[in-house]
Design an enzyme around this catalytic site. Structure first.
Site, PDB file in Angstrom:
ATOM      1  N   HIS A 248      61.265 -13.353  11.305  1.00 43.71           N
ATOM      2  CA  HIS A 248      61.314 -11.956  10.880  1.00 43.71           C
ATOM      3  C   HIS A 248      62.760 -11.476  10.863  1.00 43.71           C
ATOM      4  CE1 HIS A 248      61.093  -7.485  11.881  1.00 43.71           C
ATOM      5  NE2 HIS A 248      60.577  -7.572  10.679  1.00 43.71           N
ATOM      6  N   SER A 249      63.167 -10.859   9.768  1.00 44.07           N
ATOM      7  CA  SER A 249      64.500 -10.271   9.665  1.00 44.07           C
ATOM      8  C   SER A 249      65.584 -11.329   9.919  1.00 44.07           C
ATOM      9  CB  SER A 249      64.614  -9.090  10.638  1.00 44.07           C
ATOM     10  OG  SER A 249      65.787  -8.360  10.418  1.00 44.07           O
ATOM     11  N   LEU A 250      66.454 -11.092  10.887  1.00 42.97           N
ATOM     12  CA  LEU A 250      67.518 -12.053  11.179  1.00 42.97           C
ATOM     13  C   LEU A 250      66.947 -13.394  11.618  1.00 42.97           C
ATOM     14  CD1 LEU A 250      70.549 -12.632  11.481  1.00 42.97           C
ATOM     15  CD2 LEU A 250      70.410 -11.727  13.814  1.00 42.97           C
TER      16      LEU A 250
END
Length: 755
Positions: free
Chosen positions: A385-387
């Site tokens: 998720h995300s980074l």
């Protein structure tokens, strides 16, 4: 009868009269045990006058009905969950509770027995009455064998009594049933009183001296608690349990910061919700396959790297705090704890720490899972998720295939003894500690920092040991491919054919294996690609089947690094499937397909709703769009036909029949021409879109998948932007996409539930 305090909250355990706490574990006033004569008389009078209609907590029952004969109460096991200042008791599944009860009744009470519960993610020490997490660091929680429960007027759910107090209540209840004598009053040393009015009506009264000071009304001071016997008599949802068969294993890596959603929950809590959603979807969308034994469950395990980066080992938080301004402290603390993770990942020092932590944690969890599930031979997938998705992307681009891994010993440590490793680290003085605990290299690789701390090893030595283990418990040569250094960029003729294929006038190199990436931007000195950090990438202990990116900034980071196009033939060395999943209003998410197919404006794939249809507002929007397009095409077709008829040159008169035939044929041909043209245009669009190749990152299949926004989100996309970036953990549509990919590859048919 007596009770004692309980550090886990809730009701206190039995103890001596000297304990200044009531049955609920609340501190008593100094004179609570010896009330004044006036208070005792008042309380006695109120208790004697109590009746089923004197309070809203009472239940209307028929006291003249014949009571049932006494039957043993059926216990159910609960565990305690603490969240901030609240404490709640949750039931184990019926399957786990039965296992615990069977162990309790048949085992030796003096021996400690460990029972795996909750899909073997937790271990319960039956004698100690504690529940321990297996895969992640979490403090032990209390466990109770519950038979009696209570609830006040302002409580939302029933809470279990301590086991010793429940035992006393059960004895009094049994005596009342067998003797058929009710309205029995049971006084406890701390002042509480329980009255057994009849088998269906049992109340607990608080002494007046223990009431809160701000309560002044006599009716509030004596308002009782409802008492229930057995878990079947209370309203509570007891889970059915999880299948033993694990069909797939998924590791989920979080993004920036310690919190993963707007409720500031940890990665552990969010993954628990995602796992629960997947179990519900399996029951609804693979019901027949579950009944036939073809489908078990998918296990999701969280991978936490934030605590390692911001822990004592790096000391980065202390360094940042020294230079942080004192103003707007809360905002600055939030920035230091979350947003700075993006900058840390672009730092050579901390990027190496992050990548090593993610890889070593995944390998540790995988080894531990295999140890607890020795028969597991299914595939493994990754979710970021995300980074976290960017970390996994860089990690997967630097994996080695089996042909690239040198043959021989699969582990550096297998050619060394524990003594040699400690000697090399100048830590031989701790060898006796490891030998006394029968720790070898393999078991040491499963240890965490807290385990070594319990052995009495100081912070510095244990960090050295863990760092050596996580970096050496891998093939020695399994590191990221050395980046291509082109020393003579002015003479491409000296390059090999393979090098010439990817030669650029201004060559760049990168720690990531971008062999199939057309960068087009570089540095004159042939150094590291702009924005990319050169580090050693560790190898995973398995080859992932699929990689799912949630709300991912991968496309943006690749573009910032100077990458303009991804070769359609590029694939991850060890992973053949890649899905880029995002919410349309997610401000952090970026697409991948335009970097592969830049000449065509390709719409992302719309993820179906888990109930099998588009959301109503999207269907309405599509219907209006189709209606407007059809109306436009019909009007244009009619105008074109009318203009052609008006502009046609007159011809000589012909016989009426032939004229009619010719006119009809001409009009028919013209009308056919319009229809064929429109149909040809539509077919051409569909054919072109179906023939578009989006590269091999996902095996030739589509890569970008977009969620359907909710109706309320469509009113103001800015208002729900942050929530959109954190919605994936609770999205059933996302979970269903993962499950469908997993079970399609297992050959299990998908079932759309009936509405």
């Amino acid at each position: 009868m007596s009770s004692s305090p309980n550090e886990e909250g809730g009701l206190s355990q039995a103890a001596s009269n000297e304990n200044n706490q009531d049955l609920l574990g609340k501190p008593t006033q100094s004179g609570a045990k010896a009330n004044t004569p006036e208070e005792q008389v008042k309380l006695s009078r109120l208790l004697d006058e109590a009746s089923p209609t004197s309070t809203s907590s009472y239940e209307m029952v028929d006291e003249e009905s014949v009571p049932d004969p006494y039957k043993d109460v059926q216990p159910h096991w609960f565990f305690c969950r603490r969240a901030d200042d609240s404490t709640s008791w949750l039931p184990f599944s019926r399957e786990d509770s039965d296992k615990l009860e069977n162990t309790y009744t048949t085992g030796n009470p003096d021996e400690e027995v460990v029972i795996a519960v909750d899909g073997e993610r937790y271990d319960v020490h039956v004698k100690e009455r504690k529940r321990y997490a297996v895969y992640w660091e979490q403090g032990p929680t209390e466990v109770r064998r519950c038979t009696w429960f209570y609830k006040g007027d302002k409580d939302t759910r029933f809470m279990p009594y301590p086991e010793d107090f429940s035992k006393m209540l059960e004895e009094a209840f049994k005596d009342a049933v067998t003797s058929d004598q009710w309205k029995k009053k049971i006084d406890f040393p701390t002042g509480e009183t329980v009255i057994l009015h009849n088998p269906k009506l049992i109340m607990q009264y608080q002494p007046i001296g223990l009431q809160d000071d701000w309560i002044s009304s006599p009716s509030e001071q004596t308002r009782p608690r409802t008492v229930k016997r057995g878990v079947d008599s209370i309203s509570i949802d007891i889970p059915d349990g999880e299948p033993d068969q694990v069909d797939h294993l998924v590791f989920m890596v979080h993004g920036i910061g310690p919190a993963c959603d707007l409720r500031f929950r940890s990665i552990i809590q969010c993954v628990n919700d995602f796992r629960s959603a997947s179990l519900s979807l399996l029951a609804s969308h693979y019901k027949r396959a579950q009944q036939d034994g073809l489908v078990g469950r998918v296990e999701f395990l969280p991978v936490n790297w934030h605590s390692a980066l911001h822990g004592d080992a790096t000391g980065v938080d202390e360094d940042i705090q020294r230079i942080t301004l004192p103003s707007i402290s809360r905002l600055r603390h939030f920035t230091n704890d979350t947003l700075l993770d993006l900058f840390f990942y672009n730092s050579p020092t901390y990027c190496q720490t992050i990548v090593d932590t993610v890889a070593s944690e995944i390998n540790r969890l995988y080894a531990l899972f295999k140890q607890r599930h020795p028969d597991f031979n299914r595939a493994v997938s990754l979710v970021g998720h995300s980074l976290g998705s960017l970390i996994l992307f860089d990690l997967l681009t630097n994996q080695k295939t089996e042909s690239e891994v040198p043959s021989g010993n699969p582990s550096f440590l297998s050619s060394n003894t524990l003594e040699q490793i400690l000697t090399k680290l100048d830590l031989k003085q701790y060898l006796d500690i490891f030998e006394s605990e029968n720790l070898d290299l393999e078991s040491l690789s499963l240890c965490k920092d807290s385990d070594l701390k319990d052995l009495g090893i100081p912070l510095g030595p244990r960090k050295k040991i863990l760092n050596c283990i996580k970096r050496r418990w891998l093939p020695e040569d399994c590191k990221a491919a050395a980046t291509l250094q082109i020393h003579n960029a002015e003479d491409p003729g000296e390059l090999s054919p393979e090098q010439s294929r990817f030669y650029r006038a201004q060559s760049v190199t990168s720690a990531v294996d971008y062999e199939y990436f057309n960068v087009g931007i570089g540095q004159n000195n042939g150094g590291i690609a702009k924005g990319q950090v050169s580090i050693d990438y560790p190898q995973l202990a398995f080859q992932p089947q699929a990689f799912f990116a949630f709300g991912s900034p991968i496309g943006m980071f690749l573009t910032v690094r100077g990458l303009k196009r991804i070769d359609p033939n590029y694939t991850f060395p060890t992973c053949k499937s890649f899905y880029n999943i995002y919410h349309p209003y997610d401000p952090v998410a970026y697409r991948i397909e335009p970097m592969i197919v830049s000449e065509v404006d390709l719409e992302p794939m719309l993820i179906p709703h888990h109930k099998g249809r588009k959301r109503m507002h999207l269907e309405l929007k599509d219907s209006l769009t189709r209606m407007s397009m059809d109306l436009k095409n019909n009007v244009l077709g009619s105008l074109r036909t009318a203009w052609q008829s008006f502009a046609r040159i007159p011809v000589a008169a012909l016989p009426p029949v032939e004229e009619g035939e010719a006119s009809a044929d001409a009009n028919s041909q013209e009308a056919q021409g319009v229809c064929v043209e429109a149909e040809s245009s539509m077919n051409t669009e569909q054919t072109e879109e179906s023939e578009i190749k989006v590269g091999m990152l996902n095996g030739g299949r589509r890569i970008d998948y977009v969620l359907q926004e909710k109706p309320i989100e469509s009113f103001n996309e800015y208002l729900f932007a942050i929530q959109s970036h954190l919605c994936y953990w609770e999205s059933e549509d996302t979970a269903l996409l993962l499950l469908k990919d997993i079970y399609d590859k297992l050959g299990v048919a998908f079932e759309q539930p009936q509405q």
